[in-house]
Scaffold this motif. Structure first.
Motif, PDB file in Angstrom:
ATOM      1  N   GLU A  49       7.795   7.136   9.353  1.00 63.41           N
ATOM      2  CA  GLU A  49       7.496   7.609   7.994  1.00 63.41           C
ATOM      3  C   GLU A  49       7.652   6.465   6.997  1.00 63.41           C
ATOM      4  O   GLU A  49       6.796   6.272   6.121  1.00 63.41           O
ATOM      5  CB  GLU A  49       8.422   8.763   7.641  1.00 63.41           C
ATOM      6  N   SER A  51       4.773   3.955   7.368  1.00 60.25           N
ATOM      7  CA  SER A  51       3.515   4.489   6.834  1.00 60.25           C
ATOM      8  C   SER A  51       3.489   4.434   5.313  1.00 60.25           C
ATOM      9  O   SER A  51       2.458   4.129   4.706  1.00 60.25           O
ATOM     10  CB  SER A  51       3.315   5.933   7.310  1.00 60.25           C
ATOM     11  N   HIS A  64       3.673  11.402  11.173  1.00 63.62           N
ATOM     12  CA  HIS A  64       2.665  10.352  11.295  1.00 63.62           C
ATOM     13  C   HIS A  64       2.353  10.019  12.746  1.00 63.62           C
ATOM     14  O   HIS A  64       1.490   9.183  13.014  1.00 63.62           O
ATOM     15  CB  HIS A  64       3.151   9.089  10.564  1.00 63.62           C
ATOM     16  N   TYR A  92      -1.420   6.683   9.171  1.00 64.16           N
ATOM     17  CA  TYR A  92      -0.702   6.194   7.999  1.00 64.16           C
ATOM     18  C   TYR A  92      -0.792   7.142   6.813  1.00 64.16           C
ATOM     19  O   TYR A  92       0.049   7.113   5.921  1.00 64.16           O
ATOM     20  CB  TYR A  92      -1.236   4.822   7.586  1.00 64.16           C
ATOM     21  N   SER A 118      -3.555  16.102   9.956  1.00 66.52           N
ATOM     22  CA  SER A 118      -3.132  14.774   9.502  1.00 66.52           C
ATOM     23  C   SER A 118      -4.157  14.161   8.563  1.00 66.52           C
ATOM     24  O   SER A 118      -3.979  13.044   8.112  1.00 66.52           O
ATOM     25  CB  SER A 118      -2.932  13.853  10.707  1.00 66.52           C
TER      26      SER A 118
END
Length: 399
Positions: free
Chosen positions: A197, A200, A290, A340, A354
């Protein structure tokens, strides 16, 4: 001990700096000043010490004293911390990274029962990518700005030994040579999700607004981010009777309080041009934060390029020659890779997919120049992407 405890923290390279300073003081003591105010050194004075001092960057880290620690123990503590700081600078953390590490020690080690032991444990854990120590240092090294994100990413890449080889594949030399390691045990892998996390968000900050991700290292780190999760699923994830790896993975992440999503899996079901829909592999895609993991339709195996890449003759790098992997092109074309962009959630809080607003520019529209050659060739051969969406309910039921 009192003297040492008060002055040792002034210099990371305390002995070298102290010796050079003493040499300087001895020279200055012999200087004479004439009536016009000009200083004169004695004839034949050796001024090499000044060059040595100028050529070296001596650290000046402040080491906080743990509560109720004796002078003798604090002298040992300072010596350990200074030695660690010196090594960390060499490894690529730089002053900002070392100062962030010292913040961690002040917050989590100096206040604990045995700081002398704790500082050794912290240093060891810093060398596990994505551990609580590693993530803390990464999060606190630079300001929360676009430039800070660039500086942080450069630091992380230097520490890991990031280098794009002749086949355009990102090698992490300091992971391969053992200086740093990816997590392998359950507790460490669970902490690792937090690092993905953080990483990203650094990418998001480096590429604001509509700026496209255009760096091969930044792009290919997404493959490495997934690797510890894939390896844990393959090698150590407990799979109970009647479970598949996919159902066991869902059970595990939900026990951690993480939400799983089932976005479209088109790009992970690539087939040859001319193949009919009956040749569709029906790979299942499960996204958690992610991290995305691809499973075979029966849920018993992962689909990942990491299942096929082998090291070269040195054992310190992956062999990235595309010809070596021709038999595995379909799995390499359909491999997992971290996202990302921020995940999307439904109004009721469930994981939607996502594909957040930045998904296309971060995770989908990848310039060919940023991909490893074996992925380029694999996707050119397996170029068709038929529609497919994972049914998470069926995956949970093992169907």
């Amino acid at each position: 001990h009192q003297f040492i405890s008060r002055i040792s923290g002034l210099f990371t390279d305390s002995l070298d700096a102290f010796n050079l300073a003493v040499r300087g003081i001895s020279v200055f003591g012999k200087v004479t000043v004439d009536s016009a105010g000009y200083a004169h050194y004695p004839s034949g004075t050796d001024m090499k010490w000044l060059d040595d001092f100028s050529e070296n960057e001596f650290g000046s880290y402040s080491v906080s004293r743990p509560k109720n620690m004796s002078d003798e123990d604090f002298a040992d503590y300072v010596e350990k911390v200074n030695g660690q700081a010196k090594e960390l600078e060499k490894e690529g953390w730089g002053k900002a990274g070392v100062e962030s590490y010292l913040k961690y020690l002040d917050k989590h080690v100096a206040t604990q029962g045995d700081p002398l032991k704790g500082v050794e444990t912290a240093y060891e854990r810093l060398h596990t990518v994505g551990s609580d120590v590693f993530t803390f240092v990464v999060d606190n090294a630079f300001p929360d700005t676009q430039q800070g994100a660039k500086d942080t990413l450069n630091m992380v890449h230097k520490v890991l030994g990031a280098d794009v080889d002749g086949n355009n594949f990102l090698q992490l030399d300091n992971v391969m040579n053992g200086k740093y390691k990816f997590p392998t045990e359950k507790q460490d892998v669970e902490q690792y999700f937090k690092f993905t996390e953080s990483y990203s968000k650094l990418i998001q900050a480096k590429y604001p607004n509509d700026k496209k991700l255009d760096d091969a290292i930044d792009h290919q780190m997404r493959y490495w981010l997934d690797k510890p999760i894939v390896d844990y699923i393959n090698d150590k994830l407990p799979v109970g009777e009647g479970e598949t790896k996919a159902t066991a993975y869902l059970k595990w992440v939900e026990e951690m309080g993480l939400l799983a999503g089932n976005p479209d899996a088109d790009l992970h079901n690539r087939i040859l041009e001319g193949d009919s829909k009956f040749n569709l592999p029906k790979n299942e895609k499960i996204t958690v934060g992610h991290i995305e993991i691809i499973f075979t339709h029966d849920g018993n195996e992962t689909v990942s390029m990491w299942n096929h890449l082998d090291t070269d003759d040195t054992g310190l790098r992956y062999d990235s020659n595309p010809e070596r992997y021709r038999d595995y092109y379909q799995n390499i074309a359909n491999t997992d890779s971290a996202n990302y962009s921020e995940p999307n959630f439904n109004d009721n809080g469930t994981f939607k997919n996502s594909g957040g607003p930045d998904h296309k520019r971060f995770d989908v529209d990848v310039p060919k120049k940023n991909e490893p050659d074996f992925r380029v060739k694999a996707k050119e051969e397996y170029s068709q992407t038929p529609k497919y969406k994972t049914d998470l309910k069926k995956v949970r039921e093992g169907k």
